[in-house]
Design a protein around this motif. Structure first.
Motif, short mmCIF file in Angstrom:
data_model
loop_
_atom_site.label_atom_id
_atom_site.label_comp_id
_atom_site.label_asym_id
_atom_site.label_seq_id
_atom_site.Cartn_x
_atom_site.Cartn_y
_atom_site.Cartn_z
N MET A 1 38.29 39.62 55.50
CA MET A 1 37.72 40.12 54.25
C MET A 1 38.79 40.14 53.16
O MET A 1 39.87 40.70 53.38
CB MET A 1 37.18 41.54 54.45
N PRO A 2 38.51 39.56 52.00
CA PRO A 2 39.47 39.68 50.89
C PRO A 2 39.67 41.15 50.53
O PRO A 2 38.71 41.93 50.49
CB PRO A 2 38.78 38.92 49.75
N GLU A 3 40.92 41.52 50.32
CA GLU A 3 41.23 42.90 49.96
C GLU A 3 41.68 42.98 48.50
O GLU A 3 41.65 41.99 47.77
CB GLU A 3 42.30 43.46 50.91
N LEU A 4 42.09 44.15 48.10
CA LEU A 4 42.36 44.41 46.69
C LEU A 4 43.24 43.36 46.01
O LEU A 4 42.88 42.84 44.95
CB LEU A 4 42.94 45.82 46.53
N PRO A 5 44.40 43.00 46.56
CA PRO A 5 45.24 42.01 45.87
C PRO A 5 44.57 40.65 45.73
O PRO A 5 44.70 39.98 44.70
CB PRO A 5 46.49 41.93 46.75
#
Length: 258
Positions: free
Chosen positions: A1-5
């Motif tokens: 899952m893509p995270e904040l950065p």
């Protein structure tokens, strides 16, 4: 899952590519959790100019000229692609087609990435917001015995941090992920707040450096702890992995508060 950065970089790149374009058409292929009808989404966004793209927590927000916002939650496997003319990417969820015949498509082979028209404001602060500062974290951590990693991952407490970056943040702060939240001393909570900001912002720089135009996927090569290819931390300690519903990477260098 893509995270904040990851999402932060995606938002900057999409904003550069798409801001100022006008929506000609919206095609919804598979979006069971869309909060409005396909017709309402189309009629709301059609003819509006895309003003900006930005990140909020784990979502990307596309803001339009009349103030409407389309939220995109990529979930585990959602990906974004730009295209010209016809979209040829598999597993489309939703397509935005602009008047210059370019487009943006959200795809997901699981079919669960979620578009939302005018999403409601969340109560919990974004991880990089001043509202998620020392006083806030001290209060939230002090009220629970739950381990600190679980608290960092709870989007109802602080939004944007996922599994990989929780491990990186806690190692940077010198706190074991298995520490009881209410046992962490105030000076270490202060370290935790600093690490949240420094780790997430440095990761954004690393992603831009290696993949300046990225709008999909995950870049993890630079990670110091949550990295299956590394056996020791920068300080020389063995990296340990606890299996479970999610993997936790940590070292004995991190202080356990219990």
């Amino acid at each position: 899952m893509p995270e904040l950065p990851d999402l932060q970089v995606f938002s900057h790149n999409l904003d550069k590519k798409l801001a100022g374009k006008t929506v000609k058409e919206v095609n919804v292929h598979k979006a069971p959790k869309l909060n409005v009808t396909h017709t309402e989404l189309q009629s709301t966004l059609q003819g509006q100019k895309l003003s900006s793209v930005y990140r909020d927590g784990k979502e990307l927000f596309l803001k339009f000229s009349k103030g409407d916002v389309l939220g995109l939650h990529l979930m585990l496997h959602g990906k974004l692609f730009l295209f010209e003319g016809k979209n040829d990417n598999k597993y489309p969820i939703i397509e935005l087609i602009f008047t210059d015949d370019t487009g943006l498509v959200l795809t997901d082979f699981q079919g669960i990435a979620t578009p939302t028209l005018n999403p409601e404001a969340k109560d919990s602060p974004d991880a990089l917001s001043p509202d998620a500062g020392l006083d806030y974290l001290k209060q939230k951590l002090g009220k629970t015995k739950t381990n600190v990693k679980t608290v960092l991952l709870d989007q109802k407490i602080i939004r944007g941090i996922g599994n990989a970056y929780a491990d990186e943040i806690l190692w940077d702060a010198g706190i074991s992920p298995f520490s009881a939240s209410n046992k962490i001393p105030d000076d270490k909570v202060k370290d935790l707040v600093k690490s949240i900001h420094s780790v997430l912002k440095d990761a954004e720089k690393q992603i831009i450096k290696s993949n300046p135009d990225i709008i999909a996927g995950e870049v993890r090569d630079f990670m110091l702890i949550h990295n299956s290819r590394k056996k020791t931390s920068p300080k020389g300690a063995e990296i340990l992995v606890k299996e479970g519903s999610r993997k936790t990477y940590y070292t004995e260098e991190q202080e356990l508060y219990s």
